[in-house]
Design an enzyme around this catalytic site. Structure first.
Site, PDB file in Angstrom:
ATOM      1  N   LYS A   1      41.685  11.802 104.397  1.00 57.73           N
ATOM      2  CA  LYS A   1      42.767  12.459 103.676  1.00 57.73           C
ATOM      3  C   LYS A   1      42.599  13.976 103.747  1.00 57.73           C
ATOM      4  CE  LYS A   1      44.731   8.675 102.126  1.00 57.73           C
ATOM      5  NZ  LYS A   1      46.129   8.298 102.380  1.00 57.73           N
TER       6      LYS A   1
ATOM      7  N   ASP B   1      45.443  12.284 107.341  1.00 60.79           N
ATOM      8  CA  ASP B   1      46.648  11.957 106.574  1.00 60.79           C
ATOM      9  C   ASP B   1      46.870  13.016 105.509  1.00 60.79           C
ATOM     10  OD1 ASP B   1      48.689  10.815 105.133  1.00 60.79           O
ATOM     11  OD2 ASP B   1      47.575   9.007 104.564  1.00 60.79           O
TER      12      ASP B   1
ATOM     13  N   GLU C   1      49.140  12.064 109.984  1.00 62.40           N
ATOM     14  CA  GLU C   1      50.041  11.210 109.209  1.00 62.40           C
ATOM     15  C   GLU C   1      50.749  11.990 108.105  1.00 62.40           C
ATOM     16  OE1 GLU C   1      49.449   7.172 106.458  1.00 62.40           O
ATOM     17  OE2 GLU C   1      48.084   7.614 108.122  1.00 62.40           O
TER      18      GLU C   1
ATOM     19  N   GLU D   1      55.182   5.449 105.430  1.00 63.94           N
ATOM     20  CA  GLU D   1      54.725   4.966 104.124  1.00 63.94           C
ATOM     21  C   GLU D   1      55.786   5.177 103.049  1.00 63.94           C
ATOM     22  OE1 GLU D   1      51.238   6.357 100.933  1.00 63.94           O
ATOM     23  OE2 GLU D   1      51.030   6.775 103.067  1.00 63.94           O
TER      24      GLU D   1
ATOM     25  N   ASP E   1      56.232  -0.311 105.514  1.00 64.12           N
ATOM     26  CA  ASP E   1      55.464  -1.069 104.519  1.00 64.12           C
ATOM     27  C   ASP E   1      56.396  -2.072 103.842  1.00 64.12           C
ATOM     28  OD1 ASP E   1      54.010  -1.975 102.300  1.00 64.12           O
ATOM     29  OD2 ASP E   1      53.014  -0.054 102.005  1.00 64.12           O
TER      30      ASP E   1
ATOM     31  N   HIS F   1      51.618   0.718 106.848  1.00 66.63           N
ATOM     32  CA  HIS F   1      50.910   1.136 105.648  1.00 66.63           C
ATOM     33  C   HIS F   1      50.748  -0.105 104.770  1.00 66.63           C
ATOM     34  CE1 HIS F   1      50.925   2.594 101.390  1.00 66.63           C
ATOM     35  NE2 HIS F   1      50.009   3.407 101.885  1.00 66.63           N
TER      36      HIS F   1
END
Length: 408
Positions: A215, A244, A270, A297, A320, A347
């Site tokens: 992240k 991400d 991401e 996502e 997702d 996701h």
């Protein structure tokens, strides 16, 4: 098997020690709005929508509204033309005004739709992946709503994609023996210390993972660069590393920081900016190539995904099934992705429970590439049949249904 009654559950789970944190959602509480379709037998269909706690009660209330017309329906009859049922639910005039096809109402729709597919698979006593593979192309497409897709994906084209890949299924069924490869997100949560990232990376690689995610999106970009170098140095040059940003950057920031992150050779970057900004993603994707962009996502529906594909604004589709309108819309987006040559790497707001079934079908039934599926283990203990990952591979689920049943 008839649906006799419907109950809704608001399930929330606290996380600890920084798990689940990212640059935008710094103190998450994982939660499910759960739709339960009770039948005239002992079988119950269970469907999940994922939230981060606050507002989960609103999604539960919306499930009550949307699911009410299902009472009394027989499951085989319901699913034989589920695409029409889906469209009637999603385009209900008063509820449509609240979206359309996004937000609280669409999340509720995901739970209702997922419960229908779960009940259908349980009624046939097969896991969801097997149910989907057992359907003829025509039967599967009958469960989808392809409205607003006609300019890029007609019903006939959807059937043709599935028909085209039926003769070669056997060449892809090896995945049922090996399992589906996973990648580990839990090594690199935003609030983890550098030391915890290093130890988590080593542990994941000892467990067989060769693909890991970090992240990023810090207020100080140098923190992101330092941590990205750290995970690359720990994992080694052969490891697959994704980063991400969870929508944190504006477009100019994304362009600057993505280029700097390029030094660790990320497999993708991401959610580099706001999830509704198609042109922003397009600008980023064009400017940072050959680095690749992944997103989805927070893309709420098939129409926005269509626009992303048309604009060539993403390289990996992260749809997702517990955010878009459930399994039905997930399959619609997967078919569109296949037609347009975009890999699907979901996701997993459901912690991979439903998606372990869907990626098996995507690979065997549609010919999508077997890349990997995100692995987040934090809610494993709450599921009756939790997703099992061994040697970094999702083991093929054998129990009837979509693996969505939660322990009481």
């Amino acid at each position: 098997m008839h649906i006799k009654s419907i109950t809704i559950k608001d399930k929330r789970f606290d996380l600890s020690d920084g798990a689940g944190s990212d640059a935008t959602h710094t103190t998450p509480q994982y939660a499910y709005a759960v739709c339960c379709l009770h039948t005239d037998t002992a079988v119950t269909g269970v469907g999940l929508a994922f939230t981060l706690g606050a507002g989960n009660d609103l999604v539960c209330r919306a499930i009550e509204y949307l699911a009410a017309p299902l009472a009394g329906r027989e499951i085989e009859e319901l699913m034989s033309d589920f695409g029409a049922v889906y469209r009637k639910m999603v385009d209900s005039p008063s509820f449509r005004w609240l979206g359309p096809h996004k937000g609280v109402v669409h999340l509720a729709l995901a739970a209702v739709v997922n419960a229908c597919y779960d009940l259908w698979a349980k009624s046939r006593q097969v896991p969801l992946w097997q149910l989907l593979l057992d359907l003829t192309p025509g039967q599967l497409v009958a469960t989808l709503d392809l409205s607003y897709m006609e300019d890029v994906l007609t019903r006939e084209q959807a059937v043709d994609i599935l028909e085209e890949h039926r003769p070669t299924r056997q060449s892809r069924e090896q995945v049922l023996a090996t399992g589906y490869k996973g990648y580990d997100t839990s090594v690199g949560w935003f609030n983890f210390s550098d030391e915890k990232i290093v130890s988590g990376t080593k542990k994941a690689m000892d467990g067989g993972f060769t693909a890991l995610k970090l992240k990023v999106g810090s207020d100080d970009p140098s923190r992101d660069i330092r941590r990205a170098r750290l995970i690359r140095e720990t994992a080694g040059s052969e490891a697959t590393i994704m980063v991400d940003a969870n929508q944190k950057w504006n477009v100019p920031e994304a362009l600057d920081i993505c280029r700097k992150l390029g030094e660790i050779n990320p497999f993708w970057i991401e959610e580099p900016t706001h999830p509704d900004d198609v042109i922003g993603h397009q600008t980023i994707a064009r400017s940072i190539a050959p680095l690749k962009v992944a997103t989805g996502e927070h893309i709420p529906n098939k129409v926005i995904f269509k626009n992303f594909f048309q604009a060539k604004a993403l390289d990996f589709c992260q749809v997702d099934a517990v955010r878009v309108g459930g399994i039905s819309e997930f399959l619609t987006i997967s078919l569109l992705s296949r037609k347009m040559g975009i890999p699907v790497v979901p996701h997993v707001g459901d912690m991979g429970q439903i998606h372990q079934h869907l990626v098996l079908f995507n690979h065997i039934g549609m010919g999508h590439e077997h890349l990997f599926l995100e692995h987040i283990p934090h809610l494993k203990q709450y599921f009756v049949h939790p997703a099992e990952v061994s040697g970094a591979y999702y083991q093929v689920p054998q129990e009837p249904g979509s693996s969505s049943d939660l322990k009481e």
